[in-house]
Each structure stands twice: as C-alpha cells, then as structure tokens.
Design a protein around this motif. Structure first.
Motif, PDB file in Angstrom:
ATOM      1  N   ASP A  48       0.814  -1.223   0.000  1.00 27.61           N
ATOM      2  CA  ASP A  48       0.000   0.000   0.000  1.00 27.61           C
ATOM      3  C   ASP A  48       0.850   1.277   0.000  1.00 27.61           C
ATOM      4  OD1 ASP A  48      -2.257  -1.497  -0.010  1.00 27.61           O
ATOM      5  OD2 ASP A  48      -2.720  -1.247   2.118  1.00 27.61           O
ATOM      6  N   ASP A  49       1.903   1.291   0.809  1.00 27.42           N
ATOM      7  CA  ASP A  49       2.735   2.495   0.895  1.00 27.42           C
ATOM      8  C   ASP A  49       3.341   2.846  -0.467  1.00 27.42           C
ATOM      9  OD1 ASP A  49       2.212   2.974   3.515  1.00 27.42           O
ATOM     10  OD2 ASP A  49       4.046   2.076   4.293  1.00 27.42           O
ATOM     11  N   ILE A 101       0.549   4.168  -2.808  1.00 29.68           N
ATOM     12  CA  ILE A 101       0.089   5.538  -2.544  1.00 29.68           C
ATOM     13  C   ILE A 101       1.161   6.540  -2.995  1.00 29.68           C
ATOM     14  CG2 ILE A 101       0.840   5.853  -0.117  1.00 29.68           C
ATOM     15  CD1 ILE A 101      -2.660   6.702  -1.368  1.00 29.68           C
ATOM     16  N   ALA A 122      -8.218   9.610   0.634  1.00 28.06           N
ATOM     17  CA  ALA A 122      -6.929   8.931   0.440  1.00 28.06           C
ATOM     18  C   ALA A 122      -6.161   9.583  -0.703  1.00 28.06           C
ATOM     19  CB  ALA A 122      -7.152   7.453   0.147  1.00 28.06           C
ATOM     20  N   ASN A 124      -4.779  12.965   0.268  1.00 28.79           N
ATOM     21  CA  ASN A 124      -3.686  12.939   1.255  1.00 28.79           C
ATOM     22  C   ASN A 124      -2.463  12.171   0.759  1.00 28.79           C
ATOM     23  OD1 ASN A 124      -4.571  14.211   3.988  1.00 28.79           O
ATOM     24  ND2 ASN A 124      -6.369  13.141   3.233  1.00 28.79           N
ATOM     25  N   ALA A 125      -2.527  11.723  -0.487  1.00 32.91           N
ATOM     26  CA  ALA A 125      -1.442  10.868  -1.013  1.00 32.91           C
ATOM     27  C   ALA A 125      -0.080  11.557  -0.949  1.00 32.91           C
ATOM     28  CB  ALA A 125      -1.764  10.466  -2.450  1.00 32.91           C
ATOM     29  N   LYS A 148       0.943  13.727   1.081  1.00 29.75           N
ATOM     30  CA  LYS A 148       1.404  13.939   2.463  1.00 29.75           C
ATOM     31  C   LYS A 148       1.634  12.619   3.202  1.00 29.75           C
ATOM     32  CE  LYS A 148      -2.149  16.818   2.917  1.00 29.75           C
ATOM     33  NZ  LYS A 148      -3.225  17.526   3.613  1.00 29.75           N
ATOM     34  N   TRP A 149       1.313  11.516   2.539  1.00 30.91           N
ATOM     35  CA  TRP A 149       1.399  10.214   3.218  1.00 30.91           C
ATOM     36  C   TRP A 149       2.838   9.897   3.603  1.00 30.91           C
ATOM     37  CZ3 TRP A 149      -1.875   7.237   5.583  1.00 30.91           C
ATOM     38  CH2 TRP A 149      -1.489   5.948   5.935  1.00 30.91           C
ATOM     39  N   GLU A 150       3.049   9.543   4.874  1.00 31.36           N
ATOM     40  CA  GLU A 150       4.398   9.212   5.342  1.00 31.36           C
ATOM     41  C   GLU A 150       4.500   7.703   5.513  1.00 31.36           C
ATOM     42  OE1 GLU A 150       5.891  11.605   8.631  1.00 31.36           O
ATOM     43  OE2 GLU A 150       4.404  13.120   8.115  1.00 31.36           O
ATOM     44  N   THR A 151       5.352   7.117   4.683  1.00 29.90           N
ATOM     45  CA  THR A 151       5.524   5.671   4.708  1.00 29.90           C
ATOM     46  C   THR A 151       5.993   5.195   6.085  1.00 29.90           C
ATOM     47  OG1 THR A 151       6.066   5.682   2.375  1.00 29.90           O
ATOM     48  CG2 THR A 151       6.762   3.756   3.617  1.00 29.90           C
ATOM     49  N   PHE A 190      -1.852   1.950   6.035  1.00 28.79           N
ATOM     50  CA  PHE A 190      -2.819   2.607   5.146  1.00 28.79           C
ATOM     51  C   PHE A 190      -4.233   2.080   5.369  1.00 28.79           C
ATOM     52  CE2 PHE A 190      -5.092   2.831   1.059  1.00 28.79           C
ATOM     53  CZ  PHE A 190      -5.110   4.201   0.903  1.00 28.79           C
ATOM     54  N   TRP A 243      -5.698   3.476   8.575  1.00 28.30           N
ATOM     55  CA  TRP A 243      -6.056   4.892   8.376  1.00 28.30           C
ATOM     56  C   TRP A 243      -7.353   5.011   7.585  1.00 28.30           C
ATOM     57  CZ3 TRP A 243      -6.704   7.843   3.960  1.00 28.30           C
ATOM     58  CH2 TRP A 243      -6.761   9.225   4.152  1.00 28.30           C
TER      59      TRP A 243
END
Lengths: 173, 219
Positions: free
Chosen positions: B40-41, B44, B91, B94-95, B97-100, B105, B108
């Motif tokens: 997922d990380d 995204i 989702a 916010n992609a 800004k997503w912090e792996t 995911f 969230w």
C-alpha cells in the motif's frame, strides 16, 4: 496466562463472548489455558458453542460487492485529484528564466562564429580586387576602362555567388 | 520514449505536462510497474507521482471492506457507497502527504470511513430529533421491513440497535478479523475498551437474537 494456569470459567465465558467461538481469534496469551479448560469443562464447551452460534448468525450478513458505478466514481476522483496535484506542482515550480543573449548574438545574430568572419574576408577581397583594377584602369586607354569595369563587376558577382553557396544568402547581408 | 514507457503511459491513461514528463518517464523506466502484490505504501507514493494504475489497485484492494463497514454501520446502500467514495477521495487527497511507515494505510482508511459513518449517524439522530412527531422508524419493525430475507433483516435490526462503537468493534473484530491493537487504533480507544465493547455488543446481540436463534440458523 499459560496452559498450566487454569482459566476460570467466568473468564472463559467472557473471552468467548467478546472474541467468538474460534479460540485462535482470542488473545494469544489466553489460548493455551482456554484450551486446557475446554478439554475438562462441559460449561466451557457450552459457552463456546453459544459463541459459535452467534458467529454463524453474524456471518449471514455478507458485505455487498462494490458496484461498477462506485468503482468508476472512485477512479474518476483519483484522476481529478491527480490532475489537480500536477497543476499545483506546475504552479509551484520556478518559472524558467529567459535565455540570456550574449554580445556575439547581439552583434552577429545566431549561427557559427566563423560566418561573419568569412563574410568580412569576402568583402575585403572584393575591395582589394576593385582597388587593383582601378589603378590598372588609370593606365589603360579610356576605351578599355569599360571592359575593366565589367570584369570587376563580374568578379564581384562571382564572389557573392561563392559566398552564397558556402554560407547561404544571409552571410552577405 | 521506449515501448515499455509508452505502454505504461497508456496504462496510466493520464497525460502529464511536458515539463514533468521526461522525469516521470525516467522514473517509470527505473521502477517496475505496480502489481496486485505491491504494498500500500508504495502504491500511494506511486499515485502521488501521477500513476493511475496504483489508484486502481488500491481501490480494488480496499473498497470492498470499506463498503462493507459502511453498509453494516449505516444499513443504507446509497449512503454506504457515498462514504466509500468519500473515504477513497480523502486517500487520494492525502497521497502527497502520506508518510511511509507512520501508519498502516488500511487502518487509516477504515478510521476515516468509520468517522464518516459516525458523522452520518449523528446527522440522522439530530434530524430524527427534529421530527419527533413522525412515526417510528419503519426499519425497526421486521414485519414492515422490505428486506427480502427475513433472517437477515432480524440480524440487521439487532445490529442497528447497538451503540455505534459496539457495532464498529464487532465489525472490526468479527467481520474484518482485525486484531485488538488495530481495532483500538481505528476506534480511537484502548485495547481494554475494545474487549469491553465487544463483550457488551455481542451480549446484547445474543440477548436480542435469543428468541430467533432457531430461525436464524435454520438451513
């Protein structure tokens, strides 16, 4: 809680109620003791059967399959957001600076540096040739002057043609 | 542009501005195409870089569970679909800004979906308070329910009568088979509270359905 520690029936019933009839879904630390009690206690077996029955009832409610329309809407949103992100990135990127024009380009325009040099050399050669013909013309009779002038003009045109072929018409401009 | 890159561009189905195209094309050559096995990380992050195929895989992977959660919480297909769409939209938004590694995911996503369900349930409550003189909700009565399957209607009625958080806890633990830690994170409560919510919720269900057990479990 280890297998050696017997779980009391009350705790067993509470776990069965909370986590259902599959002991594998219970907290890891309780599983061994729960199985030990289950092997001995009829009441524990009844509690687990009750929990299993409730699980079976819950399983009647299956989740719906996402419709094609929903998937299309979600992917359309993704495309829209992706486009917005790119527009934002484009706006945030520093504007490209206009290319600086050096003195050579200002003076001679674009193209190779030797072009204006060749054009200048051609002009000088033409000037020398015309000067030489003029001096010679002063010593010949007047009747021959016209022929010499025609020769000089022919030479000048020939030089221009050569320059044209070599450099293109703009070289002599 | 190589044939592989051209194929990827076609797969993405989205034209990018020229100034980013060259760099993006290089990235595509350097990184393999996303697949159903991609985590997922990574997906995204790829979506944040304009990869539409990543969005497709994320949607296929998560939309079913999100929709099931919303359906069981709201018991309304249209509203549940709206929640699922809104959840996925958040989702996408916010992609970038997503912090792996900071959060899972899926956790969230379910947290967002659950909060959207709570919002709608609150609105329902406030609107039903405004309409005190209205007759009681017809869904409360099995006889008046339009469900084709009476057994399912019984179960849905029983679930709907539970407090929201008990319903959500059962959804996470029973239907989605999530662990206590993850359930606690999604619900925003402690692990001990999850166990308490589960116990109370399932006890209430057991009591409500006690008289219907034979009907519910008949083949």
């Amino acid at each position: 809680m280890s297998a050696n520690e017997m779980m009391i029936l009350e705790d067993f019933e509470e776990r069965a109620l909370a986590y259902g009839g599959d002991i594998d879904n219970w907290p890891v630390e309780d599983r061994a003791a729960a199985r030990a009690l289950l092997a001995e206690s009829q009441a524990a077996q009844t509690a687990l059967a009750e929990a299993n029955a409730l699980d079976d009832m819950l399983d009647l409610w299956e989740g719906p399959e996402p419709s094609h329309d929903l998937l299309s809407r979600v992917l359309a949103d993704a495309a829209t957001v992706s486009g917005e992100m790119q527009v934002t990135a484009q706006a945030a990127a520093p504007a490209s600076k206009p290319a600086r024009i050096g003195w050579r380009e200002r003076l001679f325009g674009g193209g190779p540096v030797f072009r204006p040099g060749l054009a200048l050399a051609a002009c000088l050669a033409l000037g020398f040739a015309m000067g030489a013909n003029f001096e010679e013309g002063a010593l010949v009779p007047i009747a021959d002057t016209a022929g010499a002038e025609i020769g000089m003009i022919d030479f000048a045109f020939a030089m221009e043609d050569d320059a044209d072929l070599l450099l293109g018409p703009e070289a002599l401009l | 542009m190589s044939a592989a890159t051209t194929a990827l561009a076609g797969l993405h189905g989205h034209a990018r501005p020229d100034h980013r195209r060259k760099g993006a094309a290089m990235a595509e050559i350097a990184t393999p195409a996303v697949t159903a096995e991609t985590d997922d990380d990574t997906l995204i992050a790829r979506f944040a870089n304009g990869d539409q195929s990543a969005a497709r895989i994320l949607t296929e992977r998560h939309i079913g569970r999100v929709l099931a959660l919303a359906t069981r919480m709201l018991r309304d297909t249209t509203e549940a679909e709206d929640v699922a769409q809104e959840t996925m939209l958040r989702a996408w938004r916010n992609a970038e800004k997503w912090e792996t590694g900071k959060a899972k995911f899926s956790t969230w996503l379910h947290k967002v979906a659950l909060n959207l369900c709570y919002d709608r349930l609150r609105k329902r409550k406030s609107s039903s308070l405004d309409e005190v003189a209205e007759p009681t909700d017809d869904r409360a009565s099995v006889q008046q329910n339009m469900e084709a399957d009476e057994r399912l209607a019984l179960l849905k009625d029983a679930m709907e009568s539970l407090p929201e958080r008990q319903r959500a806890a059962i959804q996470m633990r029973h239907f989605e088979e999530r662990g206590n830690d993850e359930t606690a994170e999604i619900l925003g409560v402690t692990v001990e509270a999850v166990e308490s919510l589960l116990s109370r919720g399932r006890r209430a269900l057991r009591d409500k359905l006690a008289g219907q057990r034979a009907l519910l479990l008949e083949e």
